[in-house]
Enzyme design. Structure first.
Site, PDB file in Angstrom:
ATOM      1  N   GLY A  78       0.813  -1.221   0.000  1.00  0.00           N
ATOM      2  CA  GLY A  78       0.000   0.000   0.000  1.00  0.00           C
ATOM      3  C   GLY A  78       0.842   1.263   0.000  1.00  0.00           C
ATOM      4  O   GLY A  78       2.045   1.245   0.276  1.00  0.00           O
ATOM      5  N   ASN A  79       0.201   2.351  -0.344  1.00  0.00           N
ATOM      6  CA  ASN A  79       0.884   3.648  -0.318  1.00  0.00           C
ATOM      7  C   ASN A  79      -0.128   4.785  -0.206  1.00  0.00           C
ATOM      8  O   ASN A  79      -1.288   4.635  -0.590  1.00  0.00           O
ATOM      9  CB  ASN A  79       1.795   3.839  -1.549  1.00  0.00           C
ATOM     10  CG  ASN A  79       1.350   3.000  -2.711  1.00  0.00           C
ATOM     11  OD1 ASN A  79       0.339   3.307  -3.322  1.00  0.00           O
ATOM     12  ND2 ASN A  79       2.057   1.913  -2.981  1.00  0.00           N
ATOM     13  N   GLU A 118       4.269   2.799  -6.507  1.00  0.00           N
ATOM     14  CA  GLU A 118       2.992   3.129  -7.159  1.00  0.00           C
ATOM     15  C   GLU A 118       2.791   4.643  -7.278  1.00  0.00           C
ATOM     16  O   GLU A 118       1.673   5.098  -7.503  1.00  0.00           O
ATOM     17  CB  GLU A 118       1.818   2.531  -6.371  1.00  0.00           C
ATOM     18  CG  GLU A 118       1.780   1.014  -6.334  1.00  0.00           C
ATOM     19  CD  GLU A 118       1.228   0.378  -7.609  1.00  0.00           C
ATOM     20  OE1 GLU A 118       1.121   1.075  -8.634  1.00  0.00           O
ATOM     21  OE2 GLU A 118       0.927  -0.827  -7.561  1.00  0.00           O
ATOM     22  N   HIS A 156      -3.740   3.949  -1.922  1.00  0.00           N
ATOM     23  CA  HIS A 156      -3.783   2.641  -2.585  1.00  0.00           C
ATOM     24  C   HIS A 156      -3.612   1.583  -1.491  1.00  0.00           C
ATOM     25  O   HIS A 156      -2.646   1.639  -0.720  1.00  0.00           O
ATOM     26  CB  HIS A 156      -2.674   2.520  -3.627  1.00  0.00           C
ATOM     27  CG  HIS A 156      -2.442   1.110  -4.066  1.00  0.00           C
ATOM     28  ND1 HIS A 156      -3.465   0.311  -4.549  1.00  0.00           N
ATOM     29  CD2 HIS A 156      -1.330   0.318  -4.062  1.00  0.00           C
ATOM     30  CE1 HIS A 156      -2.980  -0.886  -4.829  1.00  0.00           C
ATOM     31  NE2 HIS A 156      -1.689  -0.907  -4.530  1.00  0.00           N
ATOM     32  N   HIS A 164      -4.782  -2.752  -0.107  1.00  0.00           N
ATOM     33  CA  HIS A 164      -5.100  -4.127  -0.523  1.00  0.00           C
ATOM     34  C   HIS A 164      -6.209  -4.685   0.362  1.00  0.00           C
ATOM     35  O   HIS A 164      -5.978  -5.645   1.104  1.00  0.00           O
ATOM     36  CB  HIS A 164      -3.848  -5.010  -0.433  1.00  0.00           C
ATOM     37  CG  HIS A 164      -2.775  -4.660  -1.412  1.00  0.00           C
ATOM     38  ND1 HIS A 164      -1.512  -5.209  -1.380  1.00  0.00           N
ATOM     39  CD2 HIS A 164      -2.784  -3.810  -2.473  1.00  0.00           C
ATOM     40  CE1 HIS A 164      -0.794  -4.721  -2.373  1.00  0.00           C
ATOM     41  NE2 HIS A 164      -1.526  -3.860  -3.043  1.00  0.00           N
TER      42      HIS A 164
HETATM   43 ZN   LIG Z   1      -0.614  -2.693  -4.531  1.00  0.00          ZN
END
Ligand SMILES: [Zn+2]
Length: 264
Positions: free
Chosen positions: A31-32, A77, A96, A98
């Site tokens: 994630g970010n 990302e 972003h 998951h």
């Molecule tokens: Zn991802």
């Protein structure tokens, strides 16, 4: 003129990142998150850091080409985030993640866009799924292009989610709602056929959205948010007993006025 001070943005990002990890929306170093600091400046999470232990030092400032201004190695990302900012000048934060149940829907080739939970429809509209792109590939920015223009919450096919907002908390709440929609829809599917919204029910929802937009309800004395009749009357930061009493009276008068005018 910065939209938010870098110090505040770093603190907020660390707090939201930890919340995402605690809720299971990301694992390991996945994630970010990003925040628009001002024209051509973005704060993005550093590559390879666990969001559960995110500190204010685990972030990078970059420009709109992803070039580093301060810090080391932006998230893989970042391009996905920058594409969202480029296409949506109205947003100031991107997440972003998951979320497992939302991803499970795409693995099973099911679409959450059909989920018709009234609260989700009212806050997000539909939740479309973007075509498959390999994680961290430039193609990721390409597949969201047509969808992110119209939607604040997307599912990335067999990969994760992308939510955007006026600030980071707003983008985070949209992530919570997206996973909630997946959770409830999954439970409903296991119980039997999903009951969709009828045209009459959709009209009622549209009317409710219109009502909430048009009526000028009093604002919470503490946080400044409008006091919606359908939600809790006071936020958790509400003020003193006397201010609560004054606002309760004001709200009672407002309800009477609305009933008299036949708006409910
Ligand atoms: Zn991802």
């Amino acid at each position: 003129m910065p939209l938010i001070s870098e110090t505040t943005a770093r603190r907020e990002m660390a707090a939201v990142g930890r919340r995402m990890y605690e809720r299971g929306f990301v694992i390991a170093t996945d994630g970010n998150l990003s925040i628009r600091l001002g024209p051509h400046r973005f704060l993005v999470t550093r590559s390879g850091v666990c969001k559960g232990s995110l500190t204010t030092m685990d972030m990078v400032v970059c420009d709109d080409y992803g070039r580093i201004v301060r810090g080391h190695k932006v998230s893989s990302e970042t391009l996905l985030h920058l594409a969202a900012y480029y296409l949506r000048p109205d947003i100031n934060a991107v997440i972003h993640a998951h979320p497992p149940l939302a991803i499970a829907f795409t693995l099973a080739d099911k679409n959450l866009a059909e989920s018709r939970l009234p609260e989700v429809v009212m806050s997000l509209g539909s939740i479309p799924t973007a075509m498959f792109a390999a994680p961290s590939s430039p193609e990721g920015a390409e597949v969201i292009r047509d969808l992110i223009i119209k939607h604040d919450a997307l599912i990335l096919d067999r990969h994760g989610s992308l939510t955007v907002g006026k600030d980071l908390t707003d983008a985070y709440y949209k992530l919570e709602r997206l996973e909630f929609a997946a959770q409830v829809t999954l439970a409903a599917v296991s119980l039997g056929e999903i009951k969709g919204l009828s045209p009459e029910e959709i009209r009622k929802i549209e009317k409710s959205i219109e009502f909430n937009r048009s009526c000028s309800l009093p604002r919470c004395p503490s946080c400044g948010e409008p006091l919606h009749l359908s939600k809790s009357v006071f936020c958790s930061q509400s003020g003193t007993e006397s201010s609560i009493k004054a606002d309760t009276e004001r709200l009672a008068n407002l309800v009477q006025q609305i009933i008299k005018e036949g708006r409910m």
